[in-house]
Each structure stands twice: as C-alpha cells, then as structure tokens.
Write an enzyme that holds these catalytic residues in place. Structure first.
Site, PDB file in Angstrom:
ATOM      1  N   CYS A  30      12.967  -4.934   1.695  1.00  0.00           N
ATOM      2  CA  CYS A  30      12.382  -5.723   0.602  1.00  0.00           C
ATOM      3  C   CYS A  30      13.089  -5.428  -0.723  1.00  0.00           C
ATOM      4  O   CYS A  30      12.987  -4.320  -1.258  1.00  0.00           O
ATOM      5  CB  CYS A  30      10.896  -5.414   0.477  1.00  0.00           C
ATOM      6  SG  CYS A  30      10.114  -6.227  -0.939  1.00  0.00           S
ATOM      7  N   CYS A  71      11.280 -14.432  -1.173  1.00  0.00           N
ATOM      8  CA  CYS A  71      10.495 -14.927  -2.309  1.00  0.00           C
ATOM      9  C   CYS A  71      11.364 -15.702  -3.298  1.00  0.00           C
ATOM     10  O   CYS A  71      10.853 -16.501  -4.088  1.00  0.00           O
ATOM     11  CB  CYS A  71       9.760 -13.785  -3.004  1.00  0.00           C
ATOM     12  SG  CYS A  71      10.807 -12.406  -3.519  1.00  0.00           S
ATOM     13  N   CYS A  83       5.238 -14.419  -0.460  1.00  0.00           N
ATOM     14  CA  CYS A  83       5.679 -13.334   0.418  1.00  0.00           C
ATOM     15  C   CYS A  83       4.636 -13.137   1.505  1.00  0.00           C
ATOM     16  O   CYS A  83       3.441 -13.073   1.222  1.00  0.00           O
ATOM     17  CB  CYS A  83       5.843 -12.040  -0.376  1.00  0.00           C
ATOM     18  SG  CYS A  83       6.231 -10.604   0.655  1.00  0.00           S
ATOM     19  N   SER A 116       7.128  -1.322 -16.102  1.00  0.00           N
ATOM     20  CA  SER A 116       8.047  -1.525 -14.970  1.00  0.00           C
ATOM     21  C   SER A 116       9.409  -2.072 -15.371  1.00  0.00           C
ATOM     22  O   SER A 116      10.357  -1.996 -14.598  1.00  0.00           O
ATOM     23  CB  SER A 116       7.416  -2.452 -13.929  1.00  0.00           C
ATOM     24  OG  SER A 116       7.044  -3.668 -14.522  1.00  0.00           O
ATOM     25  N   ASP A 128      11.867  -8.486 -18.914  1.00  0.00           N
ATOM     26  CA  ASP A 128      10.855  -8.156 -17.916  1.00  0.00           C
ATOM     27  C   ASP A 128      11.503  -8.177 -16.541  1.00  0.00           C
ATOM     28  O   ASP A 128      12.562  -8.779 -16.351  1.00  0.00           O
ATOM     29  CB  ASP A 128       9.686  -9.141 -17.970  1.00  0.00           C
ATOM     30  CG  ASP A 128       8.398  -8.538 -17.432  1.00  0.00           C
ATOM     31  OD1 ASP A 128       8.421  -7.380 -16.963  1.00  0.00           O
ATOM     32  OD2 ASP A 128       7.359  -9.227 -17.466  1.00  0.00           O
ATOM     33  N   ASP A 129      10.846  -7.514 -15.586  1.00  0.00           N
ATOM     34  CA  ASP A 129      11.439  -7.426 -14.249  1.00  0.00           C
ATOM     35  C   ASP A 129      11.301  -8.717 -13.466  1.00  0.00           C
ATOM     36  O   ASP A 129      12.143  -9.055 -12.635  1.00  0.00           O
ATOM     37  CB  ASP A 129      10.808  -6.272 -13.464  1.00  0.00           C
ATOM     38  CG  ASP A 129       9.301  -6.400 -13.381  1.00  0.00           C
ATOM     39  OD1 ASP A 129       8.816  -7.000 -12.413  1.00  0.00           O
ATOM     40  OD2 ASP A 129       8.617  -5.892 -14.280  1.00  0.00           O
ATOM     41  N   CYS A 181      15.700  -8.578   2.344  1.00  0.00           N
ATOM     42  CA  CYS A 181      14.874  -9.784   2.369  1.00  0.00           C
ATOM     43  C   CYS A 181      14.796 -10.339   0.957  1.00  0.00           C
ATOM     44  O   CYS A 181      14.386  -9.639   0.022  1.00  0.00           O
ATOM     45  CB  CYS A 181      13.466  -9.465   2.881  1.00  0.00           C
ATOM     46  SG  CYS A 181      12.347 -10.889   2.823  1.00  0.00           S
ATOM     47  N   CYS A 191       0.815  -1.213   0.000  1.00  0.00           N
ATOM     48  CA  CYS A 191       0.000   0.000   0.000  1.00  0.00           C
ATOM     49  C   CYS A 191       0.856   1.274   0.000  1.00  0.00           C
ATOM     50  O   CYS A 191       2.042   1.242   0.303  1.00  0.00           O
ATOM     51  CB  CYS A 191      -0.910   0.015   1.222  1.00  0.00           C
ATOM     52  SG  CYS A 191      -1.934  -1.460   1.366  1.00  0.00           S
TER      53      CYS A 191
END
Length: 493
Positions: free
Chosen positions: A251, A463, A408, A304, A371-372, A460, A2
């Site tokens: 993150c 993932c 995650c 992105s 792509d990311d 971190c 968020c």
C-alpha cells in the site's frame, strides 16, 4: 488501517503489548484490546485472559490491575481498531477469542477482505452463526471448520479461501503466529527484545518504545511461527500460504500518510520517502516565485504533512525559489478525529476546534499549503477559508500525492467514489481549485509518487488509478449508521 501487536516469551507480555499498542495508537482510535495466554507449568493447562473496550489504549487500560493482575501470561496479542467492515460496537472489538477442537485461539487483523460477502453467505448457508459484523470473524470460522488436523494446515486452508488484505497475529496455547497476505498490502515487522522475547508489530515505532531490535519484515504470503523452541534456539519456522499472485501490492498510502514518520515499513524509512515526496512536488508544482520584498511562505497541515513540507521547502530553495517555512496552523492535540462527526454542518466547526491560525504569520502573505492528500475535500476547503480570513493575500495548495479518485477495499476507509472530490469533479484540477478557493493547486503525479518509493517493490495505487490488484466482490454493503466518512486531512497522529 488497524494496529496489531504480538509478543511471545516475556513474563510481562501484556504490559509490553500495552506499550506496543500505545505506540500504534495512530493506526486506530475506536477500540482496543489485549489477549494473554497464561500457562500452568505444573498441569500444562492454558488459560486465555482478555480485556477489550471502546476508546483509546490509555483509557481502556487505565486501571493498572487489568495489566498486572488480570492479563497474566508470557505471550499476548493486541489490537487497535479503525473500522472498515463492521460498526463500532463491543461485539466487533478485537482480538477475537474462541475455543475450538484444537484449543484456544485468538486473532487480531489489520486489513480488509474483498470477498467478505461471498464467504459470509457461504458460511451462513452451512449453519455458521456470526457474533460480529467484521470480516475478521470469517477467518476464525474458516480455521475452525477446516478438516485439516494440524493447526498450521488449518490456517493455511482458511487463508487459501480469502482474498484481499490481511496482516494477522494469532495466539494459540503454545504459539504466536504472524501472517501477511501474499500481496503484502499492510506492513508487519518482526523484532526481538534484549531478553530474547520475540515481538510482532504493524510498525517498527512500536519496537523503539519497548527497546526491541528490528529483525526483518514478515514476508508476503508467510506464516511465521514462534514457540518455545524458537525462544530456546532462535530458530524461526516459516510456512507459506498456498496461493500464487501475479504481483505484490504494498500500500503506497502507508508512506503518504498512515505510518508514523519514525517507522520503517516495507524495508524503508517512512521519513525518507515523505521528504522525497515533497522534493519531487517542488519540481512538478513549484511555489510562486518569491521576491526580495515579497517572500512566499510555506506552511504544513499538522501533523502528517510535516515531513513532506520540509522536503518541499528544501528543494524549492535549492531550485532558486527562496521560500520561507512558517508555522501558520496550530493543531489541538486534545480533540478527537473530526471525521467521526457525520453531520455536514458540524464539520466546519470541528475543523476550527482542531486547527487555529497564527494570524501574525499569515497576514498579507502569499501562502503555500502543503498537505499529504485530499480525499473528500471538506476539511481542505475549511482550512483555506480559515487562512484567508486570517489575512492571507493569496493561498496556493500543493498535495504530496495524486488525486484520489477511487475507493480503497484493502483497509483505508475512503468514502464512496461519488464523495471523493477528485472523482466527483472528474479529475478536473481546475474545478477542484475553484471549489477549494485557492489561487493555484498542484498534485504530485503517479509517476513521481512511485519514483519516491523503493524501486524494488511493487505498490498498490488503486485509489489513484483504479487498478485493483485483486478481484473485488460486489461492493460490500455499508449501512449509513456504520459509515465513518473520513477525510485524510483530518488527523489523529
């Protein structure tokens, strides 16, 4: 994921918050809300005004009277929601507002708690009645139930009991409080406006829009208090959460995808890190060799991966592989996030609605897609199909992050582990290549990913590696009607 924003000491606090949320729209599109604190100088009384709704910032606040007449006050907080815990409904829209023994309190939260079930069961057994299904409400109840007298001590007491990721803005009758968990999972920045008002935001791109100057990040474990004394003297008050952690865990996915490239997070420019991701990807997994008469073209998946693609192309040419960057995919900016559609048979149609190919660019070409990340893989597969149907002779895929194998629990709503393509296929890159239908596939390694990020920070990477920095409760129950299966190649930037 968020977006949160707060301001203290400005006569048009809600308007500034509106602009701040507008700049942070990429961090959440499901709902938005603003709470303002209106103080009567004669009586000393305060009143909290709020307006919240499902939808985008521009839609929820399209009536100017909401900002100009209803949300009065010189302090405010705001929230853009991207749901991880709790369904999309009106009861879950933040900021949350309560009136308790110490006065009014409003809170907005970015992140995800990992001991939600344990705390919720404990509070319910003690008679607590919940009004929402989000983990954020737990923090409110813990503050309200604290036996401490001082408000800051109540907040410290509450946060000493929670685990996981939380960046918070808290509004009281006389203070704006910014908090970041001791691990530092999510970004949170402090700024100041030309007139002396202080602002807090998830990303510094919100400061650019309102002409605020970035001061510093809210530090991991810090409770930063801004009040009238701060405005008068410029003196910030810091307190600390009573919890020691083995290491910080910023993150890494914020750099890979989620933050805007024009933001500065964790003390580093996002654009700089993303370019390096692309450059190191070119070293680890070069594009096919171009020839004078058969040049390989490189395209990005907008928006992105734009910056990583630039880094990939620049470094490829430096290495002697004379590739050419092209715009092969056009994205419609007027369609919502395709992953909101849970029906599998609708996803390919939604991809075609959102992306279209430039056939003249792709026809009879050897194409590299950068792509990311690849999460579920559904969108990537559909994009490859579109590009091949447009006449591409070969399609190669390069990913500026490692294979995502684990869910995650800290605020990125990745699917269940069995739905992650890299996990489902046991990390077998060749099997993933075959499923995507490409001639070659290359992922950036974890080592090179960390090499791209600031060396003085601890990140971190759960993932990718499954190495979770905090204890994880029994996996939170997610009802199917509440889940949004997300694919990180599907963007609303």
């Amino acid at each position: 994921m968020c977006g949160i924003f707060g301001i203290y000491g400005h006569p048009q606090a809600s308007l500034i918050t509106y602009y701040g949320l507008y700049a942070l729209q990429h961090r959440g599109q499901e709902s938005t809300g603003i709470v303002s604190c209106e103080r009567d100088d004669l009586t000393g009384r305060t009143r909290f005004n709020y307006h919240k709704g499902i939808g985008l910032v521009a839609d929820v606040f399209k009536d100017e009277k909401i900002i100009n007449e209803h949300l009065k006050g010189d302090s405010a907080i705001g929230h853009n929601r991207y749901s991880t815990t709790g369904a999309l409904n009106k009861s879950n829209i933040q900021p949350f507002v309560v009136h308790y023994k110490n006065g009014n309190l409003a809170i907005a939260h970015n992140g995800n708690l990992t001991n939600t079930r344990t705390l919720r069961n404990k509070l319910q057994s003690e008679g607590t009645i919940f009004q929402s299904s989000t983990d954020t409400e737990i923090i409110l109840h813990l503050i309200a139930k604290s036996q401490k007298e001082d408000q800051i001590e109540q907040i410290k007491d509450a946060l000493s009991q929670v685990e996981g990721a939380y960046s918070l803005v808290i509004l009281t009758d006389d203070k704006l409080i910014a908090v970041r968990d001791p691990y530092g999972f999510r970004p949170l920045a402090l700024g100041i406006m030309p007139d002396g008002a202080y602002v807090i935001a998830s990303e510094t791109c919100a400061f650019d829009l309102i002409n605020a100057k970035y001061i510093r990040d809210v530090l991991p474990g810090e409770i930063l208090v801004i009040d009238d004394e701060t405005i008068a003297t410029g003196k910030l008050k810091s307190y600390w959460i009573d919890k020691k952690v083995e290491r910080q865990a910023f993150c890494i996915f914020e750099f890979i995808y989620f933050s805007r490239p024009d933001s500065k997070i964790f003390g580093e420019n996002v654009d700089k890190v993303r370019r390096k991701l692309g450059k190191l990807l070119a070293h680890e997994h070069p594009a096919p060799q171009s020839t004078e008469n058969d040049k390989v073209i490189v395209i990005n998946v907008p928006d992105s991966s734009n910056t990583a693609t630039l880094g990939f192309v620049t470094e490829s040419n430096k290495l002697g592989n004379n590739v050419k960057i092209e715009i092969g995919l056009i994205r419609s900016h007027y369609v919502g996030r395709t992953f909101i559609q849970p029906q599998q048979n609708m996803r390919e149609l939604k991809v075609k609605v959102k992306f279209n190919t430039v056939k003249g660019v792709l026809e009879n070409k050897r194409v590299v897609i950068v792509d990311d990340s690849i999460v579920r893989g559904t969108t990537s597969k559909a994009l490859v199909k579109l590009i091949k149907e447009s006449g591409a002779r070969e399609v190669h895929f390069r990913v500026a992050s490692p294979p995502i194998k684990f869910p995650c629990y800290y605020g990125m709503d990745f699917p269940k582990q069995e739905e992650l393509i890299a996990s489902r296929l046991n990390g077998d890159v060749e099997a993933i290549r075959q499923e995507l239908g490409v001639e070659s596939l290359g992922y950036l390694s974890v080592e090179k990913l960390l090499e791209s990020a600031p060396k003085n920070l601890s990140f971190c990477t759960a993932c990718f590696t499954g190495n979770y920095p905090t204890p994880i409760d029994e996996k939170p129950e997610k009802y199917e009607h509440e889940m949004h299966i997300k694919d990180a190649t599907e963007r609303f930037d």
